[in-house]
Design a protein around this motif. Structure first.
Motif, PDB file in Angstrom:
ATOM      1  N   LEU A  41       0.858  -1.187   0.000  1.00  0.00           N
ATOM      2  CA  LEU A  41       0.000   0.000   0.000  1.00  0.00           C
ATOM      3  C   LEU A  41       0.894   1.237   0.000  1.00  0.00           C
ATOM      4  CD1 LEU A  41      -2.895   1.098   0.135  1.00  0.00           C
ATOM      5  CD2 LEU A  41      -2.777   0.921   2.608  1.00  0.00           C
ATOM      6  N   ASP A  42       0.909   1.929  -1.136  1.00  0.00           N
ATOM      7  CA  ASP A  42       1.774   3.105  -1.295  1.00  0.00           C
ATOM      8  C   ASP A  42       0.878   4.332  -1.416  1.00  0.00           C
ATOM      9  OD1 ASP A  42       3.870   1.320  -1.329  1.00  0.00           O
ATOM     10  OD2 ASP A  42       3.978   1.253  -3.514  1.00  0.00           O
ATOM     11  N   THR A  43       1.083   5.289  -0.532  1.00  0.00           N
ATOM     12  CA  THR A  43       0.135   6.389  -0.399  1.00  0.00           C
ATOM     13  C   THR A  43       0.820   7.748  -0.423  1.00  0.00           C
ATOM     14  OG1 THR A  43      -1.118   4.937   1.061  1.00  0.00           O
ATOM     15  CG2 THR A  43      -1.757   7.249   1.026  1.00  0.00           C
ATOM     16  N   SER A  44       0.254   8.663  -1.211  1.00  0.00           N
ATOM     17  CA  SER A  44       0.661  10.077  -1.155  1.00  0.00           C
ATOM     18  C   SER A  44      -0.462  10.888  -0.539  1.00  0.00           C
ATOM     19  CB  SER A  44       0.901  10.639  -2.567  1.00  0.00           C
ATOM     20  OG  SER A  44       1.888   9.914  -3.220  1.00  0.00           O
ATOM     21  N   PHE A  45      -0.140  11.667   0.472  1.00  0.00           N
ATOM     22  CA  PHE A  45      -1.107  12.575   1.069  1.00  0.00           C
ATOM     23  C   PHE A  45      -0.860  13.946   0.454  1.00  0.00           C
ATOM     24  CE2 PHE A  45      -0.278   9.156   4.071  1.00  0.00           C
ATOM     25  CZ  PHE A  45      -1.560   8.713   4.320  1.00  0.00           C
ATOM     26  N   ARG A  94     -14.602  12.261  -2.262  1.00  0.00           N
ATOM     27  CA  ARG A  94     -14.993  11.145  -3.110  1.00  0.00           C
ATOM     28  C   ARG A  94     -13.806  10.236  -3.366  1.00  0.00           C
ATOM     29  NH1 ARG A  94     -17.139  12.841  -8.441  1.00  0.00           N
ATOM     30  NH2 ARG A  94     -15.597  14.477  -8.088  1.00  0.00           N
ATOM     31  N   PHE A  95     -14.023   8.947  -3.156  1.00  0.00           N
ATOM     32  CA  PHE A  95     -13.006   7.932  -3.421  1.00  0.00           C
ATOM     33  C   PHE A  95     -13.256   7.375  -4.829  1.00  0.00           C
ATOM     34  CE2 PHE A  95     -10.934   6.994   0.732  1.00  0.00           C
ATOM     35  CZ  PHE A  95     -11.662   7.843   1.537  1.00  0.00           C
ATOM     36  N   HIS A  96     -12.253   7.510  -5.717  1.00  0.00           N
ATOM     37  CA  HIS A  96     -12.319   6.932  -7.060  1.00  0.00           C
ATOM     38  C   HIS A  96     -11.445   5.682  -7.077  1.00  0.00           C
ATOM     39  CE1 HIS A  96     -13.880  10.666  -9.249  1.00  0.00           C
ATOM     40  NE2 HIS A  96     -13.715  11.067  -8.007  1.00  0.00           N
ATOM     41  N   LEU A  97     -12.067   4.538  -7.281  1.00  0.00           N
ATOM     42  CA  LEU A  97     -11.334   3.272  -7.301  1.00  0.00           C
ATOM     43  C   LEU A  97     -11.274   2.770  -8.730  1.00  0.00           C
ATOM     44  CD1 LEU A  97     -12.162   0.202  -4.995  1.00  0.00           C
ATOM     45  CD2 LEU A  97     -11.862  -0.052  -7.455  1.00  0.00           C
ATOM     46  N   SER A  98     -10.088   2.378  -9.209  1.00  0.00           N
ATOM     47  CA  SER A  98      -9.993   1.735 -10.520  1.00  0.00           C
ATOM     48  C   SER A  98      -9.009   0.579 -10.434  1.00  0.00           C
ATOM     49  CB  SER A  98      -9.584   2.739 -11.599  1.00  0.00           C
ATOM     50  OG  SER A  98      -8.353   3.321 -11.282  1.00  0.00           O
ATOM     51  N   VAL A  99      -9.106  -0.344 -11.393  1.00  0.00           N
ATOM     52  CA  VAL A  99      -8.249  -1.525 -11.411  1.00  0.00           C
ATOM     53  C   VAL A  99      -7.063  -1.247 -12.333  1.00  0.00           C
ATOM     54  CG1 VAL A  99      -8.093  -3.943 -12.126  1.00  0.00           C
ATOM     55  CG2 VAL A  99     -10.117  -3.128 -10.896  1.00  0.00           C
ATOM     56  N   GLU A 100      -5.851  -1.347 -11.783  1.00  0.00           N
ATOM     57  CA  GLU A 100      -4.657  -1.162 -12.619  1.00  0.00           C
ATOM     58  C   GLU A 100      -4.303  -2.460 -13.313  1.00  0.00           C
ATOM     59  OE1 GLU A 100      -1.122   0.705 -10.756  1.00  0.00           O
ATOM     60  OE2 GLU A 100       0.032  -0.860 -11.773  1.00  0.00           O
ATOM     61  N   ARG A 101      -4.419  -3.562 -12.613  1.00  0.00           N
ATOM     62  CA  ARG A 101      -3.984  -4.844 -13.174  1.00  0.00           C
ATOM     63  C   ARG A 101      -4.633  -5.986 -12.399  1.00  0.00           C
ATOM     64  NH1 ARG A 101      -0.075  -8.637 -13.336  1.00  0.00           N
ATOM     65  NH2 ARG A 101       0.588  -8.136 -11.230  1.00  0.00           N
ATOM     66  N   LEU A 102      -5.065  -6.995 -13.101  1.00  0.00           N
ATOM     67  CA  LEU A 102      -5.603  -8.210 -12.485  1.00  0.00           C
ATOM     68  C   LEU A 102      -4.679  -9.359 -12.845  1.00  0.00           C
ATOM     69  CD1 LEU A 102      -7.813  -9.868 -11.022  1.00  0.00           C
ATOM     70  CD2 LEU A 102      -9.078  -9.917 -13.177  1.00  0.00           C
ATOM     71  N   ARG A 116      -6.789  14.861  -2.690  1.00  0.00           N
ATOM     72  CA  ARG A 116      -6.401  14.850  -1.282  1.00  0.00           C
ATOM     73  C   ARG A 116      -5.393  13.730  -1.008  1.00  0.00           C
ATOM     74  NH1 ARG A 116     -10.554  17.791   1.382  1.00  0.00           N
ATOM     75  NH2 ARG A 116     -10.979  19.512  -0.062  1.00  0.00           N
ATOM     76  N   MET A 117      -5.619  12.577  -1.622  1.00  0.00           N
ATOM     77  CA  MET A 117      -4.800  11.394  -1.355  1.00  0.00           C
ATOM     78  C   MET A 117      -4.794  10.518  -2.591  1.00  0.00           C
ATOM     79  SD  MET A 117      -5.460   8.590   1.677  1.00  0.00           S
ATOM     80  CE  MET A 117      -6.250   7.255   0.753  1.00  0.00           C
ATOM     81  N   ARG A 118      -3.677   9.871  -2.851  1.00  0.00           N
ATOM     82  CA  ARG A 118      -3.606   8.859  -3.903  1.00  0.00           C
ATOM     83  C   ARG A 118      -3.000   7.610  -3.284  1.00  0.00           C
ATOM     84  NH1 ARG A 118      -3.949  11.586  -8.813  1.00  0.00           N
ATOM     85  NH2 ARG A 118      -3.535  13.820  -8.586  1.00  0.00           N
ATOM     86  N   ALA A 119      -3.519   6.454  -3.656  1.00  0.00           N
ATOM     87  CA  ALA A 119      -2.956   5.219  -3.118  1.00  0.00           C
ATOM     88  C   ALA A 119      -2.969   4.132  -4.181  1.00  0.00           C
ATOM     89  CB  ALA A 119      -3.736   4.759  -1.885  1.00  0.00           C
ATOM     90  N   LEU A 127      -4.193  -8.412  -7.465  1.00  0.00           N
ATOM     91  CA  LEU A 127      -5.093  -7.372  -7.958  1.00  0.00           C
ATOM     92  C   LEU A 127      -4.497  -6.045  -7.513  1.00  0.00           C
ATOM     93  CD1 LEU A 127      -7.860  -6.346  -9.051  1.00  0.00           C
ATOM     94  CD2 LEU A 127      -8.781  -6.760  -6.764  1.00  0.00           C
ATOM     95  N   VAL A 128      -4.290  -5.157  -8.500  1.00  0.00           N
ATOM     96  CA  VAL A 128      -3.716  -3.852  -8.166  1.00  0.00           C
ATOM     97  C   VAL A 128      -4.789  -2.789  -8.351  1.00  0.00           C
ATOM     98  CG1 VAL A 128      -1.849  -2.217  -8.593  1.00  0.00           C
ATOM     99  CG2 VAL A 128      -1.475  -4.673  -8.996  1.00  0.00           C
ATOM    100  N   LEU A 129      -5.105  -2.096  -7.256  1.00  0.00           N
ATOM    101  CA  LEU A 129      -6.116  -1.037  -7.293  1.00  0.00           C
ATOM    102  C   LEU A 129      -5.448   0.331  -7.203  1.00  0.00           C
ATOM    103  CD1 LEU A 129      -8.771  -2.469  -4.773  1.00  0.00           C
ATOM    104  CD2 LEU A 129      -8.743  -2.686  -7.275  1.00  0.00           C
ATOM    105  N   GLN A 130      -6.022   1.289  -7.921  1.00  0.00           N
ATOM    106  CA  GLN A 130      -5.608   2.688  -7.805  1.00  0.00           C
ATOM    107  C   GLN A 130      -6.744   3.444  -7.120  1.00  0.00           C
ATOM    108  OE1 GLN A 130      -2.871   4.257  -8.591  1.00  0.00           O
ATOM    109  NE2 GLN A 130      -1.786   2.959 -10.068  1.00  0.00           N
ATOM    110  N   HIS A 131      -6.390   4.253  -6.145  1.00  0.00           N
ATOM    111  CA  HIS A 131      -7.368   5.076  -5.452  1.00  0.00           C
ATOM    112  C   HIS A 131      -6.974   6.547  -5.588  1.00  0.00           C
ATOM    113  CE1 HIS A 131      -8.960   1.557  -3.248  1.00  0.00           C
ATOM    114  NE2 HIS A 131      -7.706   1.181  -3.103  1.00  0.00           N
TER     115      HIS A 131
END
Lengths: 151, 151, 151, 151
Positions: free
Chosen positions: B74-78, B89-97, B115-118, B102-106
């Motif tokens: 879990l790699d996060t930028s604040f 609002r949390f935007h969730l997308s799939v980077e890779r399956l 505000r935050m990226r993860a 499973l790699v998710l982008q938030h």
């Protein structure tokens, strides 16, 4: 509860701050293992203990001097789960001290196996305008004893 | 409360799952901003909502089928702080399956600013022996509608 | 998400504020049921929603007008456990509005059975000296619509 | 960190279990004082420490013997707020040990003033059917040393 581990070994070793934590019922999820946001609550408490150990507790730094230390980057690997009842040790070391930034390395260990590793980037800010500021001299000096490497 | 944002724009866009959250009193620290472990509690709830949206709620996947989805990285930028009372609002997308991963982008957005990226890496495991397993076919199919890109 | 339930029945009924919550993974303990401190976090969020519903959100009351609403007494019965995945409803009603105090009744219901009951006493305070103050008139008026009883 | 305070005074005194806690950044709300659900998380940890002190840790009682100790009633007075950085002490004593029930008294003290008082009723249950069971004999014996009064 917390100790400095100033290694005597020949290889280059960082100066470490070590804090022990018991994995409590309240830290665990329905699978009986630490719920990962609770690791971050614990980790934040270890960093809080470290600042107190440096003689710069947040109660003074944040509340009185209005110097914030927000986290801007946090990269974490969850290596193995920790179970309810485990005793785990947080090893904190300083990777780099910049003008306004500070990079911490965390390794969490339980029963001789790594459980979690994290790299945390903090920035000194003014709590009046939330802008980055250089670390105050006394704070920089306090941190500096953790930037030395033994050999 | 949650919607799929299937973009009509010409550039390549991931399929997104969007969930809105109110920044509550209980999420905030003495500085009046979200305490970062609480971001992760929220983020975990958004992922929980996404699995339910896929028709594979954790109550079934974890509790009945004994398929775990632990986070291993879990790699996060604040980017900017969120204040008490903000709607984010949390935007969730799939980077890779992958086979078992499973790699998710938030991306967390409030009032038009990030505000935050993860980036979160999950692994399918058997809850009987905690070893990695391939994603079951029906789960893979459910996730796959989020691996498409519109153009 | 939240509604007023203004009963039409013949018996005397309090005006209720009702808020629904999903029992999330993060709310549950190793037994798979709500960890009781998390009930209180939820309950605090319901009270927060109620103040917003009254047109007196904490972001205004607490942050701008410096009126605090600390809890001084909280008596709770845990009737039945709530499980991961349950939808539960918090029913809030006003038992009594005093000069500086406010007594709330909470009943938490899931699948037609009571899960928790709580009686909460709040006090209006000045956040400048933490002393009790009379409820400001506009706040008293806003609360008063919940002190009526239908018959 | 925790001690038994077996009073030598002439008046009748309960046997107490005392645990000290530091009020951490993560315990506090935007007003800089302990957010009350966090008091209950702390209190639950103190009870957890007490069971371990009795030689009946939850890791054994709950996880292995399948004996639950759910809280069925919790009545709390919040006397004075605790601030970020305060050291507070939890005093636990046994009010009554019934066939299946246990009534605990908690007094939380900081800097010579009471901060919180709570009366907590626990019940022994089988985790297989969640029904009340009599306290097992060894557990009853372990608790009994806290039911004595010195004079």
């Amino acid at each position: 509860m917390t100790t400095d581990a100033n290694s005597d070994e020949l290889d280059v070793q960082p100066v470490e701050f070590i804090a022990e934590r018991l994995v409590r019922f309240s830290d665990c999820d329905p699978a009986g293992i630490v719920f990962f946001p609770n690791y971050f609550r614990m980790l934040n408490g270890v960093v809080e203990d470290w600042w107190a150990h440096l003689g710069k507790p947040w109660t003074e730094l944040v509340s009185k001097r209005r110097v914030g230390t927000p986290t801007v980057q946090l990269d974490t690997s969850f290596v193995l789960p920790s179970n309810f009842g485990d005793t785990i040790r947080f090893h904190l070391s300083v990777e780099r001290l910049g003008t306004s930034s500070l990079v911490l390395q965390h390794v969490v260990v339980g029963a001789d196996s790594a459980r979690m590793r994290a790299r945390q980037v903090l920035v000194a800010t003014s709590l009046d305008n939330h802008k980055a500021i250089p670390w105050p001299d006394d704070v920089r000096q306090a941190i500096n004893r953790f930037t030395e490497r033994t050999s």
